[in-house]
Design a protein around this motif. Structure first.
Motif, PDB file in Angstrom:
ATOM      1  N   TYR A 103      50.541  38.378  47.042  1.00 42.08           N
ATOM      2  CA  TYR A 103      50.142  38.767  45.685  1.00 42.08           C
ATOM      3  C   TYR A 103      50.315  37.614  44.701  1.00 42.08           C
ATOM      4  CZ  TYR A 103      50.682  40.892  41.055  1.00 42.08           C
ATOM      5  OH  TYR A 103      50.576  41.165  39.714  1.00 42.08           O
ATOM      6  N   GLU A 104      51.449  36.933  44.751  1.00 46.32           N
ATOM      7  CA  GLU A 104      51.729  35.863  43.791  1.00 46.32           C
ATOM      8  C   GLU A 104      50.695  34.742  43.893  1.00 46.32           C
ATOM      9  OE1 GLU A 104      53.882  37.178  45.864  1.00 46.32           O
ATOM     10  OE2 GLU A 104      55.230  38.278  44.499  1.00 46.32           O
ATOM     11  N   GLU A 105      50.273  34.412  45.115  1.00 47.76           N
ATOM     12  CA  GLU A 105      49.296  33.348  45.304  1.00 47.76           C
ATOM     13  C   GLU A 105      47.916  33.781  44.824  1.00 47.76           C
ATOM     14  OE1 GLU A 105      47.428  29.798  46.233  1.00 47.76           O
ATOM     15  OE2 GLU A 105      49.567  30.257  45.960  1.00 47.76           O
ATOM     16  N   GLN A 106      47.533  35.024  45.136  1.00 47.18           N
ATOM     17  CA  GLN A 106      46.241  35.508  44.656  1.00 47.18           C
ATOM     18  C   GLN A 106      46.200  35.549  43.131  1.00 47.18           C
ATOM     19  OE1 GLN A 106      43.963  38.504  46.512  1.00 47.18           O
ATOM     20  NE2 GLN A 106      45.227  38.634  48.364  1.00 47.18           N
ATOM     21  N   LEU A 107      47.283  36.040  42.520  1.00 46.62           N
ATOM     22  CA  LEU A 107      47.333  36.110  41.061  1.00 46.62           C
ATOM     23  C   LEU A 107      47.250  34.715  40.450  1.00 46.62           C
ATOM     24  CD1 LEU A 107      47.677  37.754  38.472  1.00 46.62           C
ATOM     25  CD2 LEU A 107      50.166  37.570  38.779  1.00 46.62           C
ATOM     26  N   LEU A 140      42.996  43.490  44.434  1.00 45.25           N
ATOM     27  CA  LEU A 140      42.774  44.457  43.361  1.00 45.25           C
ATOM     28  C   LEU A 140      43.974  44.540  42.438  1.00 45.25           C
ATOM     29  CD1 LEU A 140      41.009  47.297  45.391  1.00 45.25           C
ATOM     30  CD2 LEU A 140      39.975  45.428  44.105  1.00 45.25           C
ATOM     31  N   ARG A 141      45.174  44.498  43.002  1.00 45.18           N
ATOM     32  CA  ARG A 141      46.394  44.506  42.174  1.00 45.18           C
ATOM     33  C   ARG A 141      46.457  43.256  41.314  1.00 45.18           C
ATOM     34  NH1 ARG A 141      50.748  44.000  46.007  1.00 45.18           N
ATOM     35  NH2 ARG A 141      52.067  43.878  44.148  1.00 45.18           N
ATOM     36  N   ALA A 142      46.112  42.112  41.902  1.00 48.87           N
ATOM     37  CA  ALA A 142      46.130  40.857  41.156  1.00 48.87           C
ATOM     38  C   ALA A 142      45.071  40.867  40.054  1.00 48.87           C
ATOM     39  CB  ALA A 142      45.908  39.682  42.104  1.00 48.87           C
ATOM     40  N   CYS A 143      43.915  41.459  40.330  1.00 43.94           N
ATOM     41  CA  CYS A 143      42.861  41.560  39.316  1.00 43.94           C
ATOM     42  C   CYS A 143      43.348  42.353  38.113  1.00 43.94           C
ATOM     43  CB  CYS A 143      41.624  42.239  39.906  1.00 43.94           C
ATOM     44  SG  CYS A 143      40.597  41.173  40.931  1.00 43.94           S
ATOM     45  N   ASP A 162      42.250  53.966  43.653  1.00 39.23           N
ATOM     46  CA  ASP A 162      43.592  53.927  43.071  1.00 39.23           C
ATOM     47  C   ASP A 162      43.757  52.781  42.086  1.00 39.23           C
ATOM     48  OD1 ASP A 162      44.378  56.127  44.589  1.00 39.23           O
ATOM     49  OD2 ASP A 162      44.855  54.851  46.298  1.00 39.23           O
ATOM     50  N   THR A 163      42.668  52.257  41.558  1.00 42.02           N
ATOM     51  CA  THR A 163      42.736  51.150  40.611  1.00 42.02           C
ATOM     52  C   THR A 163      41.659  51.321  39.552  1.00 42.02           C
ATOM     53  OG1 THR A 163      42.454  48.752  40.367  1.00 42.02           O
ATOM     54  CG2 THR A 163      41.289  49.796  42.171  1.00 42.02           C
ATOM     55  N   PRO A 164      41.910  50.860  38.335  1.00 41.63           N
ATOM     56  CA  PRO A 164      40.868  50.932  37.303  1.00 41.63           C
ATOM     57  C   PRO A 164      39.784  49.876  37.467  1.00 41.63           C
ATOM     58  CG  PRO A 164      42.844  49.901  36.408  1.00 41.63           C
ATOM     59  CD  PRO A 164      43.191  50.388  37.784  1.00 41.63           C
ATOM     60  N   VAL A 165      39.959  48.961  38.419  1.00 44.76           N
ATOM     61  CA  VAL A 165      38.961  47.918  38.657  1.00 44.76           C
ATOM     62  C   VAL A 165      37.687  48.561  39.211  1.00 44.76           C
ATOM     63  CG1 VAL A 165      38.445  45.792  39.911  1.00 44.76           C
ATOM     64  CG2 VAL A 165      40.760  46.204  39.067  1.00 44.76           C
ATOM     65  N   LEU A 166      36.556  48.238  38.612  1.00 44.87           N
ATOM     66  CA  LEU A 166      35.282  48.824  39.023  1.00 44.87           C
ATOM     67  C   LEU A 166      34.630  47.982  40.110  1.00 44.87           C
ATOM     68  CD1 LEU A 166      33.068  51.029  38.353  1.00 44.87           C
ATOM     69  CD2 LEU A 166      32.050  49.321  36.842  1.00 44.87           C
TER      70      LEU A 166
END
Length: 254
Positions: A103-107, A140-143, A162-166
């Motif tokens: 996650y940290e790298e993607q973010l 998706l979490r990173a987005c 489970d995410t607000p990302v469309l």
């Protein structure tokens, strides 16, 4: 504001790999030709730009900035460097920059790419077009954290329930677009969306073996789109902000 309903369907044209470090002089000439073709027809174009190699291409940045200033071009984030993750290659044998990374790298990649593009262009970056159209739930979490509101990628990616990302799925190529238009005109229904994904190597003028059509044929397709009263062309930002609450996953694909 784009009017909804009235049996209107929506297209997003997504031009991928802008700034790719392996691009040839011919590819860069095609970048200009594609941008100019859409400008001449006053049709919105989404450009998926790669920040890391663009950092060494001020001419490509300046060209893109001119078209962004026209109001017809939206720039979206196309990863950070568009290099395949060795983790993903080792585990599955497929290419993708982001899937499998922590996650940290993607973010980090999303934030530094987003900030770099926004520092060059007077435009916020709110959509991710992941390289090779591949992403995972960590993406998706990173987005969400990075302020990315939408992902335009493969229809077979992980669920976004489970995410607000469309999700704005890539559903057709330029060569397949005419069939989509034919189908839509024969069976008009409201608020459908197709994302047309293409690259400079898709054009015969590039000289590659993947070419499907010429720039002249692209212009002819855009002319037909403009003449179709049931089709509107939008960018990813408009699709997200104005159409997102009107579209369901079952009706997203062409």
């Amino acid at each position: 504001h784009i009017p909804l309903g009235m049996n209107r369907s929506f297209l997003v044209f997504r031009y991928d790999d802008y700034g790719k470090s392996t691009w040839t002089a011919t590819s860069k000439q095609l970048d200009y030709a594609v941008l100019e073709t859409f400008r001449s027809r006053a049709i919105p174009l989404v450009v998926a730009a790669i920040p890391e190699p663009l950092n060494e291409q001020p001419d490509s940045i300046n060209l893109l900035d001119r078209y962004v200033s026209s109001g017809l071009v939206e720039v979206v984030l196309h990863g950070w460097d568009h290099k395949p993750s060795q983790v993903l290659l080792a585990n599955s044998g497929i290419k993708g920059e982001l899937p499998g990374l922590p996650y940290e790298e993607q973010l980090k990649r999303l934030l530094q790419g987003k900030r770099l593009l926004e520092s060059w262009l007077n435009q916020s970056v709110t959509t991710l077009a992941p390289p090779w159209n591949r992403y995972d739930t960590t993406t998706l979490r990173a987005c969400e954290t990075a302020g990315i509101q939408a992902v335009t990628a493969d229809v077979h990616g992980p669920s976004l329930y489970d995410t607000p990302v469309l999700l704005l799925p890539s559903t057709t190529s330029l060569s397949g677009l005419v069939k989509v238009i034919d189908r839509w005109e024969q069976d008009p229904r409201p608020n459908r969306l197709a994302v047309v994904c293409f690259h400079s190597y898709d054009f015969k003028e590039d000289g590659g073996n993947q070419a499907g059509l010429s720039l002249q044929q692209l212009d002819a397709v855009l002319k037909r789109v403009s003449a179709s009263p049931g089709i509107a062309v939008v960018d990813c930002r408009t699709a997200t902000q104005q159409l997102g609450n009107k579209l369901s996953l079952a009706r997203l694909t062409a």
